[in-house]
Design a protein around this motif. Structure first.
Motif, PDB file in Angstrom:
ATOM      1  N   HIS A 433       0.837  -1.204   0.000  1.00 23.94           N
ATOM      2  CA  HIS A 433       0.000   0.000   0.000  1.00 23.94           C
ATOM      3  C   HIS A 433       0.873   1.256   0.000  1.00 23.94           C
ATOM      4  N   GLU A 437       1.381   4.131  -2.893  1.00 20.54           N
ATOM      5  CA  GLU A 437       1.063   5.549  -2.718  1.00 20.54           C
ATOM      6  C   GLU A 437       2.052   6.441  -3.466  1.00 20.54           C
ATOM      7  N   THR A 443      -4.301   5.763  -4.438  1.00 20.02           N
ATOM      8  CA  THR A 443      -4.518   7.206  -4.320  1.00 20.02           C
ATOM      9  C   THR A 443      -5.848   7.486  -3.647  1.00 20.02           C
ATOM     10  N   THR A 444      -5.992   8.716  -3.201  1.00 22.70           N
ATOM     11  CA  THR A 444      -7.282   9.219  -2.730  1.00 22.70           C
ATOM     12  C   THR A 444      -7.533  10.552  -3.425  1.00 22.70           C
ATOM     13  N   ASP A 445      -8.785  10.959  -3.449  1.00 21.48           N
ATOM     14  CA  ASP A 445      -9.113  12.243  -4.072  1.00 21.48           C
ATOM     15  C   ASP A 445      -8.393  13.392  -3.365  1.00 21.48           C
ATOM     16  N   ASP A 446      -8.330  13.311  -2.020  1.00 20.55           N
ATOM     17  CA  ASP A 446      -7.682  14.384  -1.262  1.00 20.55           C
ATOM     18  C   ASP A 446      -6.191  14.462  -1.582  1.00 20.55           C
TER      19      ASP A 446
END
Length: 459
Positions: A433, A437, A443-446
């Motif tokens: 994980h 990254e 990924t995340t939107d933030d």
């Protein structure tokens, strides 16, 4: 992060710096980029032209000619964003630029957000997240080394290292996961000894990348270097000599520099942020004492200190006392003896005997400054970088690597404790994980919004 609807939009922005220049480049990207440009372009039919061609014509608002331009076409997927893209080269008038952009917006484009062109390139698979971040670093590179580091990362040097680590770990993760499906049969698909060897190997590589961050940070942000010494040692004169300009006030009056003065100097392709400070001495002057206090704080946070002293106004006891204080700070420092042109030969010889690493200069006469620069550069130690090793320059990548190391250590501890496969699999997944990254597999939107919001508009 942008909504699905926004991803379908055609975006427009000025790609060159704001202000008056010879030319300006306006960039469009999106499925309708060529169609929208064609509506306001008088010349060849752009929609029937081939990719990577340039066409001369005029931009018109109805019958009114706004400018004569060159239009460059990039048809998907052969563009930076892998979408249809257009670059319009106009004359550099801000009035012309504003008129053309407003006209394109009226015809269906919308203003691009910061970093939106690069974000679309990432989302469309042009490159991974680490490479996308390197685009911003390349734009802001202000030295040979920072340019080289950013270019290496943008071309996939760092990403290749991470992909290799992740690929080796994924194989074992899949074997461990497979064993979980055959728990009752007591089948071993992944050798624990082989897993230990792999994790220890990965840890060595991760440790090397983590340790490279100190150098990477220097390459990217410059080396904060404090010039310290008592009043009238020649600190301001040295700063001016290094800068080749009268940046700092030079005076025979002690305590002239009440605060610190900072500027950047490129030495051997590395940016050094030199800080000329108030003199180190006891003082009853309230304003000067504040400057002295700030000097001491700057010294604690510096990466390098130039301890400067006047050969004609300093004795060996004072030098030894100051050197002892600097050694207690734990910050690398150079001993720089100034005003060699006014020195006493006997004292110079005594100093060479007691402190053979002292650098002798005359800042006022600009003598032996090249020797000083060579010693300054030697302390940065760019050998690793020059041999082509991958260097970590991004704090986000450093943080993910530290977390990867912690997860890999947990795998080793689990092997030592002979924990069950489900716990081993959990720690391996965590390692994957954090590595993911870095390059954007995870990924995340933030996260994406935070990264690309720091880009300039038009990139």
């Amino acid at each position: 992060m942008f909504s699905l609807h926004e991803k379908e939009d055609t975006i427009v922005a000025l790609a060159t710096p704001q202000g008056v220049g010879a030319i300006a480049v306006i960039r469009l990207s999106g499925k309708d980029a060529i169609k929208i440009c064609n509506r306001i372009f008088k010349g060849k039919d752009l929609e029937s032209q081939e990719s990577h061609t340039i066409h001369f014509g005029t931009i018109r608002d109805g019958d009114r000619i706004i400018d004569e331009v060159l239009v460059s076409l990039f048809i998907a997927p052969k563009s930076f964003t892998k979408e249809n893209a257009v670059e319009i080269s106009t004359h550099g008038s801000s009035y012309i630029v504003n008129q053309v952009i407003k006209l394109l917006i009226r015809n269906g484009a919308r203003p691009a957000k910061p970093g939106e062109f690069t974000q679309r390139a990432f989302l469309n698979g042009q490159f991974d997240l680490a490479q996308a971040e390197a685009v911003a670093d390349l734009i802001h590179a202000d030295s040979e080394t920072s340019h080289q580091a950013a270019l290496n990362q943008m071309r996939g040097g760092f990403s290749g290292e991470i992909a290799k680590l992740r690929g080796e770990l994924i194989h074992f993760a899949s074997m461990i996961e497979l064993e979980l499906d055959f728990t009752e049969e007591d089948v071993e698909f992944a050798s624990r000894d082989d897993l230990r060897i792999l994790v220890e190997k990965l840890l060595r590589v991760v440790e090397q990348l983590i340790s490279s961050f100190d150098l990477g940070n220097v390459i990217k942000n410059g080396v904060p270097t404090v010039i310290a010494g008592k009043p009238n040692a020649g600190k301001s004169t040295l700063l001016n000599a290094l800068l080749n300009e009268e940046k700092a006030i030079v005076s025979d009056i002690a305590g002239t520099t009440r605060d610190f003065i900072e500027d950047e100097i490129n030495i051997g392709g590395v940016i050094f942020r030199f800080i000329d400070t108030a003199g180190l001495r006891e003082t009853t002057d309230v304003i000067e004492s504040i400057g002295v206090s700030r000097t001491q704080e700057k010294m604690k946070t510096a990466s390098l200190i130039l301890y400067l002293f006047d050969l004609g106004d300093t004795d060996m006891v004072e030098i030894n006392r100051d050197i002892n204080k600097l050694e207690n700070l734990g910050v690398p420092f150079l001993k720089v003896a100034n005003k060699l042109d006014k020195s006493n030969d006997q004292f110079v010889n005594e100093l060479k005997a007691n402190h053979p690493d002292t650098i002798f200069i005359s800042a006022g006469q600009k003598e032996h400054l090249d020797d000083l620069k060579s010693q300054i550069l030697a302390l940065v130690n760019l050998d690793k970088f020059k041999t082509g090793n991958t260097i970590v320059t991004n704090i986000r990548h450093y943080d993910s690597l530290v977390k990867t190391r912690e997860s890999l250590l947990d795998v080793l501890h689990g092997l030592d404790a002979e924990v069950t496969n489900d716990f081993l699999a959990m720690d391996i997944r965590r390692s994957l994980h954090y590595l993911g990254e870095i390059t954007g597999e995870i990924t995340t939107d933030d996260l994406l919004a935070n990264i690309f919001s720091k880009f300039c508009i038009g990139k």
